[in-house]
Design a protein around this motif. Sequence first.
Motif, PDB file in Angstrom:
ATOM      1  N   ARG A  66       0.842  -1.206   0.000  1.00 18.74           N
ATOM      2  CA  ARG A  66       0.000   0.000   0.000  1.00 18.74           C
ATOM      3  C   ARG A  66       0.877   1.256   0.000  1.00 18.74           C
ATOM      4  O   ARG A  66       1.907   1.321   0.665  1.00 18.74           O
ATOM      5  CB  ARG A  66      -0.864  -0.019   1.256  1.00 18.74           C
ATOM      6  N   GLY A 117     -12.661   0.324  -5.343  1.00 22.49           N
ATOM      7  CA  GLY A 117     -11.517   1.228  -5.223  1.00 22.49           C
ATOM      8  C   GLY A 117     -10.285   0.796  -5.988  1.00 22.49           C
ATOM      9  O   GLY A 117      -9.175   1.230  -5.702  1.00 22.49           O
ATOM     10  N   LEU A 203      -9.356   8.824 -11.831  1.00 21.91           N
ATOM     11  CA  LEU A 203      -9.306   9.434 -10.500  1.00 21.91           C
ATOM     12  C   LEU A 203     -10.675   9.928 -10.048  1.00 21.91           C
ATOM     13  O   LEU A 203     -10.909  10.106  -8.851  1.00 21.91           O
ATOM     14  CB  LEU A 203      -8.315  10.610 -10.488  1.00 21.91           C
ATOM     15  N   GLU A 206     -12.281   7.959  -7.453  1.00 22.07           N
ATOM     16  CA  GLU A 206     -11.651   7.978  -6.129  1.00 22.07           C
ATOM     17  C   GLU A 206     -11.044   6.631  -5.768  1.00 22.07           C
ATOM     18  O   GLU A 206     -11.378   6.034  -4.742  1.00 22.07           O
ATOM     19  CB  GLU A 206     -12.669   8.377  -5.038  1.00 22.07           C
ATOM     20  N   GLU A 208      -8.404   3.705  -4.557  1.00 25.40           N
ATOM     21  CA  GLU A 208      -7.274   3.547  -3.642  1.00 25.40           C
ATOM     22  C   GLU A 208      -6.079   3.001  -4.404  1.00 25.40           C
ATOM     23  O   GLU A 208      -4.948   3.324  -4.121  1.00 25.40           O
ATOM     24  CB  GLU A 208      -7.632   2.553  -2.533  1.00 25.40           C
ATOM     25  N   LEU A 234       0.085  10.750  -7.644  1.00 25.06           N
ATOM     26  CA  LEU A 234      -0.930   9.805  -7.165  1.00 25.06           C
ATOM     27  C   LEU A 234      -0.479   9.177  -5.859  1.00 25.06           C
ATOM     28  O   LEU A 234      -1.248   9.064  -4.897  1.00 25.06           O
ATOM     29  CB  LEU A 234      -1.171   8.699  -8.201  1.00 25.06           C
ATOM     30  N   ARG A 235       0.798   8.774  -5.837  1.00 27.53           N
ATOM     31  CA  ARG A 235       1.292   8.153  -4.607  1.00 27.53           C
ATOM     32  C   ARG A 235       1.343   9.186  -3.482  1.00 27.53           C
ATOM     33  O   ARG A 235       0.995   8.893  -2.348  1.00 27.53           O
ATOM     34  CB  ARG A 235       2.690   7.581  -4.837  1.00 27.53           C
ATOM     35  N   ARG A 239      -2.449   7.317  -2.734  1.00 28.60           N
ATOM     36  CA  ARG A 239      -2.945   6.180  -3.501  1.00 28.60           C
ATOM     37  C   ARG A 239      -1.813   5.194  -3.782  1.00 28.60           C
ATOM     38  O   ARG A 239      -0.641   5.520  -3.684  1.00 28.60           O
ATOM     39  CB  ARG A 239      -3.519   6.638  -4.837  1.00 28.60           C
ATOM     40  N   THR A 240      -2.198   3.990  -4.126  1.00 24.22           N
ATOM     41  CA  THR A 240      -1.236   2.985  -4.527  1.00 24.22           C
ATOM     42  C   THR A 240      -1.279   2.882  -6.054  1.00 24.22           C
ATOM     43  O   THR A 240      -2.355   2.981  -6.633  1.00 24.22           O
ATOM     44  CB  THR A 240      -1.599   1.624  -3.912  1.00 24.22           C
TER      45      THR A 240
END
Lengths: 322, 314
Positions: A66, A117, A203, A206, A208, A234-235, A239-240
């Motif tokens: 993650r 997600g 995006l 939303e 993950e 993004l990270r 986010r992953t």
Amino acid sequence: MPADVHNSPAGSPADSPGVPAAVAALAALETEPGVAKPDPILVADKVSRTFGGLVAVDVDHFEVQRGTITALIGPNGAGKTTFFNLLTGFDRADSGTRTFNGRSLKRISAAKVARMGMVRTFQLTKVLSKLTVLENMRLGAPKQSGERFWVGPFRFLWDGQEKENTERARELLARFKLDAKESDFAGELSGGQRKLLEMARSLMVEPELVMLDEPMAGVNPALKQSLLDHVRSLRDEGRTVLFVEHDMDMVRDISDWVVVMAQGRIIAEGPPDTVMADRRVIDAYLGAHHDTDITELDEETIASEAEAEIAAERLDEGREQA
Amino acid sequence: MDLLTTPLHDMFGPVTLSYVFLAMGLNIHYGYTGLLNFGQAAFAAVGAYTLAVSVASFDIPFVLAILLGVLAAVLLGLLMGIPTLRLRADYLAIVTIAVAESCRLIFSTQWKSHFHARDGVRGFVGGFRDLNPLPDYEGRVLSYNRNDLWVMIVGWALVALVCLLVWLLMRSPWGRVLKGIREDENAVRSLGKNVYSYKMQALVFGGVIGAFGGFIGALGNASVVPDDYNTDVTFVALTMLILGGAARVMSPVVGAMLFWGLFSFMGVLLDDVMSSNQITMIRWILVGVALMLLMIFRPQGIFGDKKELALDAR
């Protein structure tokens, strides 16, 4: 460029200078295929998929940490895209288990996976040509009440939500520098802009976990740099990212962890520098005879692999995914 | 004078009306969602037969019979959609055309005590005609008799309502999902939408609109005959849609009116020089030629946007 320069998320109070904790945790891991991660968001176990006699994917164990950027690389026909399809529910595995955030993905449709997600993009960019850029974006917004048949005709029931979604879409478009194009048809965009739109649109859901299938394919060098920054951002917003890529510079530049596939299996994983120095990887990726010319036999192998991939895609299209 | 009045009469008459509904339904299927439904005639047939048999054989009140017809169209949509909508688009096309032919053959050969084979069902329009508020008159007003005029008033009012509903739906997020599916269903799926459910909704919605075409046709003819639901009915309706331009609210309406107007104009024009058999042949040949010319010089149809069409080529 030194990797540290990029790894500084704006205002993130990380312990070691500029490196997020999730990324730092990877440093302690052994670099062997299928190694367990401290905080996995996505886990695949014994996932396999065959097309006729061809074993396209046969992955023993796979985890994504993650909050990191993980690259999935491998030669053509290694099964990366098929593996992607299996992970996201666009194709059904013959066997194996997958969990996302600890929840099993068994028999869960691609759409449901996205709602959970985990949102993907496609190798061949899929923008909706005859919808405007802004409409493309709005479509991505989750839980829209106006998407129900009985609610749709009554604008006052969904107007408020639509305004919020439009605002969010405009913010994202501005971030991806597409705001000037919002009323153009998506089909009018250039290849690179389509990649940006697809990423921006994903995006809107939303997610993950963002799964990018060859985000750099067909993108000109000027745009590449900004795409890299976008993936990094993004990270940085928590986010992953898992991406398939052939562009080795990009892989080295932005990934925190690299997983190498060849002939359907994971043959190596580890930090980018370690993996790329690995003899097995060089052999698999470039071929043991990478400095010799392609022979007719090679060509045949490549052609048959390509055919298998096309067949896989056809199957995929014909299959229920709703 | 006939050269003008006859086509005008036909352009607004019950036959055109029933095709307007068929084409409006196809516009939902093909124009907005990209579903290839080649069996729109089946929706009309099932609607019309349900209405006619309910009243003629079972004495069910007219309004209730209409509701039953709608219900039958919904069920037919589910029947067609459940096995095919998970598959690629071509499967739907094959299944719909097969279902349409099966329906027609069932109506013309089975349960003869209710369907009366090729003689068709009659004696079901009483309930509808009793509702006619027009003053009693013999002969014609605006070249229509009292019953035709009543069918047309109801029919065109419904057309206006359906157009309004389609317009409202297609500017809504619901319509956006359909258009997205038309462009690329996997992309829509990747954004978390249940594509299968939306395709089903579109199929049923367009089918119910098609069933209204069946009602209007049945009420206009005062009879329901299996041959009114041949496969070419669907293709004529598709032609009208393409003529108007797919995915525009008004295009099925204008397309159908123009098609029947020209069709009837040619009939009158050739009436003095040919036998009616020859006229029929010539007219269909000209339809083919006109369609080719349309595809070559104005592929987007009357209302379409050429710019959108160019996007497909990229």
